[in-house]
Design an enzyme around this catalytic site. Structure first.
Site, PDB file in Angstrom:
ATOM      1  N   ARG A 193      10.961  26.570   0.133  1.00  0.00           N
ATOM      2  CA  ARG A 193      10.460  27.860  -0.584  1.00  0.00           C
ATOM      3  C   ARG A 193       9.170  28.123  -0.208  1.00  0.00           C
ATOM      4  O   ARG A 193       8.699  29.309  -0.420  1.00  0.00           O
ATOM      5  CB  ARG A 193      10.413  27.533  -2.106  1.00  0.00           C
ATOM      6  N   LYS A 246      14.114  40.509 -11.374  1.00  0.00           N
ATOM      7  CA  LYS A 246      13.045  39.620 -11.942  1.00  0.00           C
ATOM      8  C   LYS A 246      11.695  39.841 -11.233  1.00  0.00           C
ATOM      9  O   LYS A 246      11.479  40.063  -9.964  1.00  0.00           O
ATOM     10  CB  LYS A 246      13.317  38.257 -11.400  1.00  0.00           C
ATOM     11  N   SER A 268      12.353  24.985 -12.655  1.00  0.00           N
ATOM     12  CA  SER A 268      11.691  24.767 -14.353  1.00  0.00           C
ATOM     13  C   SER A 268      12.810  25.461 -15.103  1.00  0.00           C
ATOM     14  O   SER A 268      12.978  25.087 -16.278  1.00  0.00           O
ATOM     15  CB  SER A 268      10.531  25.659 -14.398  1.00  0.00           C
ATOM     16  N   GLY A 321      13.151  28.535 -15.707  1.00  0.00           N
ATOM     17  CA  GLY A 321      12.673  29.503 -16.365  1.00  0.00           C
ATOM     18  C   GLY A 321      13.276  30.772 -15.927  1.00  0.00           C
ATOM     19  O   GLY A 321      13.892  31.807 -16.619  1.00  0.00           O
ATOM     20  N   THR A 322      13.835  31.007 -14.634  1.00  0.00           N
ATOM     21  CA  THR A 322      14.543  32.042 -14.135  1.00  0.00           C
ATOM     22  C   THR A 322      15.901  32.253 -14.869  1.00  0.00           C
ATOM     23  O   THR A 322      16.324  33.339 -15.362  1.00  0.00           O
ATOM     24  CB  THR A 322      14.672  31.960 -12.665  1.00  0.00           C
ATOM     25  N   ASP A 370      23.087  30.797  -7.943  1.00  0.00           N
ATOM     26  CA  ASP A 370      21.480  30.709  -7.320  1.00  0.00           C
ATOM     27  C   ASP A 370      21.319  29.699  -6.514  1.00  0.00           C
ATOM     28  O   ASP A 370      22.390  28.679  -6.477  1.00  0.00           O
ATOM     29  CB  ASP A 370      20.294  30.796  -8.304  1.00  0.00           C
ATOM     30  N   ASP A 396       0.925  -1.233   0.126  1.00  0.00           N
ATOM     31  CA  ASP A 396      -0.078   0.121  -0.031  1.00  0.00           C
ATOM     32  C   ASP A 396       0.961   1.282  -0.001  1.00  0.00           C
ATOM     33  O   ASP A 396       0.384   2.327   0.289  1.00  0.00           O
ATOM     34  CB  ASP A 396      -1.007  -0.139   1.443  1.00  0.00           C
TER      35      ASP A 396
END
Ligand code: R5P
Length: 310
Positions: free
Chosen positions: A93, A190, A221, A223-224, A216, A34
């Site tokens: 985050r 940003k 993603s 994207g940044t 960073d 399970d």
């Protein structure tokens, strides 16, 4: 001293074990039909100083639950001290209420880890330094900066490098790296209109003709990063690379990065690399096993950990 590895990043755990010359403790980690997790520690840990290596990366909930259950098993086996070694701390985050009636999941997860019976936490480049205070137990927040700086020195001409923070939130982190290599700093302004979407508004600082290196804590993603690389090129940068501690690199990110103007993305092995990451030509993995291993060794012998970063 004992090292116990969860399933989240066995490669990193093995590398740490090699660095410390201490074998991983034999244990059984299995799933019932399970999905429930079952743990059996196959060695005596009574009175031992135990380090559980488990980044709470994808699948975040499974890896977190596994960590909690391993800690519970160790506590009930009379381990003297248990340290949760989370090179990547998932849920970081969600460290504040981003809108009305939303959770602060980073605090909840910290509470869960503390309640499971852990005595210390060892982590790396927390999304926000203040998260350290979410744990009411000793917490060491290591920095990948020295490892990044060494790698940058080996691969770039430091006189032509400008360090770039991809957003206002990362300025302290980027400034630390810039200071260590004596390079100028630029900042990308940003905006995040909604979760998962980022837009570049302005670039603050001189980037023309420079080798720009974005620093960073997380690439998710992509994207940044990709947007920042595009904007920096448009502003006249000669080339753009990135050093990011945690390669979350969720679905679709590797294609985005592979097709981008980024010369290279360097991420640490705090999160296990996927097949897609391995296949992406402009992504390179830089190991932090020796950094974590050294911090574990120093914790165990009660030596200073912060002096690792002087
Ligand atoms: C945000 O504040 C973080 O430091 C990263 O910049 C962000 O998590 C990166 O996310 P993505 O790769 O999805 O743009």
């Amino acid at each position: 001293m004992k090292l116990v590895a969860g399933n989240a990043n066995k490669t990193l755990a093995n590398d740490i074990s090699k660095y410390l010359k201490i074998p991983l403790t034999d244990c059984l980690l299995k799933r019932f039909s399970d999905g429930e997790i079952y743990v059996e520690i196959h060695e005596n840990v009574r009175g031992e100083d135990v380090f559980v290596i488990q980044p709470t990366s994808y699948p975040a909930n499974d890896n977190l639950m596994e960590l909690l259950i391993i800690i519970d098993a160790l506590r009930r086996s009379s381990a003297r001290r248990i340290t949760a070694v989370m090179p990547y701390f998932g849920y970081a985050r969600q460290d504040r209420k981003s809108a009305p009636r939303t959770p602060i999941s980073a605090k909840l997860v910290s509470n869960l880890i503390t309640t499971s019976g852990v005595n210390r936490v060892l982590t790396l480049d927390l999304h926000a330094g203040q998260i350290q205070g979410f744990f009411d137990i000793p917490t060491d927040n290591l920095s990948a900066a020295p490892v990044m700086v060494r790698d940058i020195s080996e691969h770039y001409d430091k006189d032509k490098v400008t360090i770039v923070s991809p957003d206002a939130g990362g300025v302290v982190r980027a400034r630390n790296v810039a200071g260590r290599i004596g390079a100028p700093l630029a900042i990308v302004d940003k905006r995040r209109p909604r979760a998962g979407i980022s837009e570049v508004m302005n670039i603050i600082g001189e980037v023309e003709g420079q080798s720009c290196i974005l620093i960073d804590d997380i690439v998710d993603s992509g994207g940044t990063l990709v947007n920042a690389a595009k904007a920096l090129h448009e502003a006249g940068a000669k080339e753009v690379s990135a050093y990011i501690t945690h390669g979350v690199l969720s679905k679709g990110s590797t294609e985005r990065i592979g097709a981008s103007k980024l010369k290279e993305l360097v991420v640490t092995d705090s999160i296990r690399e996927t097949e897609a990451v391995r296949k992406t030509k402009n992504i390179r993995i830089m190991s932090i096993a020796h950094l974590i291993g050294e911090a574990i060794g120093r914790t165990s012998t009660e030596q200073s950990v912060s002096s690792l970063f002087d």
